[in-house]
Every structure is written in structure tokens, then in C-alpha cells.
Design a protein around this motif. Structure first.
Motif, mmCIF file in Angstrom:
data_model
loop_
_atom_site.group_PDB
_atom_site.id
_atom_site.type_symbol
_atom_site.label_atom_id
_atom_site.label_comp_id
_atom_site.label_asym_id
_atom_site.label_seq_id
_atom_site.Cartn_x
_atom_site.Cartn_y
_atom_site.Cartn_z
ATOM 1 N N THR A 91 0.831 -1.195 0.000
ATOM 2 C CA THR A 91 0.000 0.000 0.000
ATOM 3 C C THR A 91 0.867 1.247 0.000
ATOM 4 O OG1 THR A 91 -1.846 -1.079 1.121
ATOM 5 C CG2 THR A 91 -1.695 1.322 1.321
ATOM 6 N N ALA A 92 0.648 2.107 -0.995
ATOM 7 C CA ALA A 92 1.467 3.308 -1.159
ATOM 8 C C ALA A 92 0.943 4.108 -2.344
ATOM 9 C CB ALA A 92 2.927 2.939 -1.402
ATOM 10 N N VAL A 93 1.465 5.316 -2.488
ATOM 11 C CA VAL A 93 1.303 6.059 -3.729
ATOM 12 C C VAL A 93 2.482 5.673 -4.616
ATOM 13 C CG1 VAL A 93 1.169 8.312 -4.818
ATOM 14 C CG2 VAL A 93 0.115 7.950 -2.572
ATOM 15 N N TYR A 94 2.182 5.280 -5.841
ATOM 16 C CA TYR A 94 3.201 4.840 -6.789
ATOM 17 C C TYR A 94 3.451 5.957 -7.800
ATOM 18 C CZ TYR A 94 3.151 0.121 -4.944
ATOM 19 O OH TYR A 94 3.290 -0.969 -4.119
ATOM 20 N N TYR A 95 4.750 6.248 -7.985
ATOM 21 C CA TYR A 95 5.174 7.329 -8.858
ATOM 22 C C TYR A 95 6.037 6.803 -9.989
ATOM 23 C CZ TYR A 95 3.887 10.390 -4.942
ATOM 24 O OH TYR A 95 3.224 11.045 -3.933
ATOM 25 N N CYS A 96 5.853 7.377 -11.147
ATOM 26 C CA CYS A 96 6.652 7.064 -12.323
ATOM 27 C C CYS A 96 7.764 8.107 -12.450
ATOM 28 C CB CYS A 96 5.721 7.118 -13.537
ATOM 29 S SG CYS A 96 6.481 6.836 -15.128
ATOM 30 N N THR A 97 8.907 7.692 -12.958
ATOM 31 C CA THR A 97 10.016 8.623 -13.107
ATOM 32 C C THR A 97 10.941 8.201 -14.241
ATOM 33 O OG1 THR A 97 11.748 9.804 -11.868
ATOM 34 C CG2 THR A 97 11.525 7.434 -11.463
ATOM 35 N N THR A 98 11.865 9.078 -14.587
ATOM 36 C CA THR A 98 12.834 8.801 -15.658
ATOM 37 C C THR A 98 14.252 8.948 -15.127
ATOM 38 O OG1 THR A 98 13.090 11.110 -16.384
ATOM 39 C CG2 THR A 98 11.222 9.896 -17.280
ATOM 40 N N ASP A 99 15.196 8.381 -15.877
ATOM 41 C CA ASP A 99 16.605 8.549 -15.527
ATOM 42 C C ASP A 99 17.463 8.107 -16.702
ATOM 43 O OD1 ASP A 99 17.860 8.489 -12.201
ATOM 44 O OD2 ASP A 99 19.030 8.875 -14.014
ATOM 45 N N GLU A 100 18.769 8.290 -16.543
ATOM 46 C CA GLU A 100 19.701 7.921 -17.610
ATOM 47 C C GLU A 100 19.839 6.411 -17.748
ATOM 48 O OE1 GLU A 100 19.901 11.450 -18.938
ATOM 49 O OE2 GLU A 100 21.293 9.982 -19.770
ATOM 50 N N SER A 101 19.769 5.702 -16.631
ATOM 51 C CA SER A 101 19.934 4.256 -16.668
ATOM 52 C C SER A 101 19.216 3.619 -15.488
ATOM 53 C CB SER A 101 21.420 3.886 -16.621
ATOM 54 O OG SER A 101 21.936 4.122 -15.329
ATOM 55 N N THR A 102 19.034 2.318 -15.535
ATOM 56 C CA THR A 102 18.410 1.623 -14.403
ATOM 57 C C THR A 102 19.296 1.683 -13.173
ATOM 58 O OG1 THR A 102 19.356 -0.499 -15.098
ATOM 59 C CG2 THR A 102 17.165 0.062 -15.938
ATOM 60 N N ALA A 103 20.601 1.661 -13.371
ATOM 61 C CA ALA A 103 21.519 1.689 -12.237
ATOM 62 C C ALA A 103 21.444 3.022 -11.496
ATOM 63 C CB ALA A 103 22.943 1.421 -12.717
ATOM 64 N N THR A 104 21.479 4.118 -12.223
ATOM 65 C CA THR A 104 21.394 5.424 -11.561
ATOM 66 C C THR A 104 20.042 5.604 -10.894
ATOM 67 O OG1 THR A 104 20.767 6.436 -13.667
ATOM 68 C CG2 THR A 104 23.083 6.520 -13.053
ATOM 69 N N MET A 105 18.984 5.109 -11.491
ATOM 70 C CA MET A 105 17.664 5.251 -10.890
ATOM 71 C C MET A 105 17.573 4.503 -9.569
ATOM 72 S SD MET A 105 13.897 4.404 -12.415
ATOM 73 C CE MET A 105 14.182 5.430 -13.853
ATOM 74 N N ALA A 106 18.116 3.318 -9.518
ATOM 75 C CA ALA A 106 18.013 2.498 -8.313
ATOM 76 C C ALA A 106 18.786 3.087 -7.138
ATOM 77 C CB ALA A 106 18.525 1.090 -8.616
ATOM 78 N N HIS A 107 19.746 3.970 -7.426
ATOM 79 C CA HIS A 107 20.598 4.477 -6.360
ATOM 80 C C HIS A 107 20.522 5.978 -6.143
ATOM 81 C CE1 HIS A 107 22.450 0.561 -7.438
ATOM 82 N NE2 HIS A 107 22.568 0.470 -6.132
ATOM 83 N N ARG A 108 19.649 6.633 -6.836
ATOM 84 C CA ARG A 108 19.611 8.094 -6.710
ATOM 85 C C ARG A 108 18.708 8.510 -5.550
ATOM 86 N NH1 ARG A 108 15.344 9.555 -11.539
ATOM 87 N NH2 ARG A 108 13.601 10.056 -10.167
ATOM 88 N N SER A 109 18.719 9.820 -5.277
ATOM 89 C CA SER A 109 17.801 10.390 -4.295
ATOM 90 C C SER A 109 16.363 10.119 -4.732
ATOM 91 C CB SER A 109 18.021 11.894 -4.193
ATOM 92 O OG SER A 109 16.899 12.503 -3.560
ATOM 93 N N PRO A 110 15.511 9.728 -3.811
ATOM 94 C CA PRO A 110 14.127 9.435 -4.176
ATOM 95 C C PRO A 110 13.275 10.667 -4.415
ATOM 96 C CG PRO A 110 14.415 9.168 -1.831
ATOM 97 C CD PRO A 110 15.773 9.433 -2.397
ATOM 98 N N TYR A 111 13.881 11.849 -4.340
ATOM 99 C CA TYR A 111 13.080 13.055 -4.526
ATOM 100 C C TYR A 111 13.591 13.917 -5.675
ATOM 101 C CZ TYR A 111 11.115 11.602 -0.139
ATOM 102 O OH TYR A 111 10.507 10.862 0.835
ATOM 103 N N SER A 112 14.698 13.547 -6.301
ATOM 104 C CA SER A 112 15.203 14.321 -7.434
ATOM 105 C C SER A 112 14.575 13.806 -8.730
ATOM 106 C CB SER A 112 16.727 14.198 -7.512
ATOM 107 O OG SER A 112 17.088 12.851 -7.758
ATOM 108 N N GLY A 113 14.686 14.600 -9.780
ATOM 109 C CA GLY A 113 14.230 14.169 -11.096
ATOM 110 C C GLY A 113 12.794 14.546 -11.401
ATOM 111 N N THR A 114 12.291 13.951 -12.472
ATOM 112 C CA THR A 114 10.948 14.217 -12.972
ATOM 113 C C THR A 114 9.987 13.149 -12.475
ATOM 114 O OG1 THR A 114 11.843 15.257 -14.967
ATOM 115 C CG2 THR A 114 9.559 14.490 -15.060
ATOM 116 N N TRP A 115 8.794 13.588 -12.029
ATOM 117 C CA TRP A 115 7.806 12.672 -11.449
ATOM 118 C C TRP A 115 6.428 12.947 -11.993
ATOM 119 C CZ3 TRP A 115 9.865 9.000 -8.308
ATOM 120 C CH2 TRP A 115 11.123 9.265 -7.768
ATOM 121 N N GLY A 116 5.595 11.904 -12.003
ATOM 122 C CA GLY A 116 4.187 12.094 -12.246
ATOM 123 C C GLY A 116 3.490 12.483 -10.953
#
Length: 125
Positions: A91-116
Motif C-alpha cells: 500500500t502506497a502512492v506509486y510514482y513514475c520517473t525517468t533517468d539515464e539508466s536503471t543503475a542510476t535510478m536504483a541508487h539516486r535520491s528518491p526526490y530528485s528528477g521528474t515525477w508524475g
């Protein structure tokens, strides 16, 4: 800049399934890795899953591995999250996001970048 719109959330019983969708605007969808994060009440936003630009590489959080499947359709500018065997702790709010790669996405700040705007998933016990 890409814009993201999530859909598909809802209320489901434990053990059930949902499929989330994230539609992206713009003609550069295939230039980004795509992914999903989630945020439960009172908790930090956390990584859930990511998929590479071509769809050939995927990454999952341990908590959802073997239950969730991420996929994308570059012709439709859409990324999906198939969620099976849902648990109340999903149970949660699920957000979509983008990044340069799967590796950077998995390890980046959870609040930076573009979000829905997010879509609510509620799993009842």
C-alpha cells in the motif's frame, strides 16, 4: 521536459493483482530509462523497479522481486508495472520517473528528477 501521468491504482485484496500505467509526453521517451517508486504514509519514497531504454534490462527492489514486472512500449510512450500477489505492505502512492539508466535510478535520491502525480494503491488484508 517529459511529462508523466500515472493510472491504474485502486483498492485490491491481498493476493490480488493490479497493473499500473505511466504515459509520457514528448518524442524522446525511448531516450530514458523508466521506473517506479512508491511512498507509504509516514515513510520515505523508495525505489520499486526500473527498465532500460530498450527494455532489455530491468531492476527490482528485493521486496517486490518475483511479484512485480516492469515493461514498456516505446511505440505508445508508456511504461507498465504489473503487480501480482499484492500484500498490505505494498500500500502506497506509486510514482513514475525517468533517468539515464536503471543503475542510476536504483541508487539516486528518491526526490530528485521528474515525477508524475502518483497513483494510489491500497491492499486490504
Amino acid at each position: 521536459q517529459v511529462q508523466l501521468v500515472e493510472s491504474g491504482g485502486g483498492l485490491v485484496q491481498a493476493g490480488g493483482s493490479l497493473r499500473l500505467s505511466c504515459a509520457a509526453s514528448g518524442r524522446t521517451f525511448s531516450s530514458y530509462a523508466m521506473g517506479w517508486f512508491r511512498q507509504a504514509p509516514g515513510k520515505e519514497r523508495e525505489f520499486v523497479a526500473a527498465i532500460s531504454r530498450s527494455g532489455g534490462v530491468t531492476r527490482y527492489a528485493d521486496s517486490v522481486k518475483d511479484r512485480f514486472t516492469i515493461s514498456r512500449d516505446n511505440a505508445k510512450n508508456t511504461v507498465y508495472l504489473q503487480m501480482n500477489s499484492l500484500k498490505p505492505e505494498d500500500t502506497a502512492v506509486y510514482y513514475c520517473t525517468t533517468d539515464e539508466s536503471t543503475a542510476t535510478m536504483a541508487h539516486r535520491s528518491p526526490y530528485s528528477g521528474t515525477w508524475g502525480q502518483g497513483t494510489q494503491v491500497t491492499v486490504s488484508s
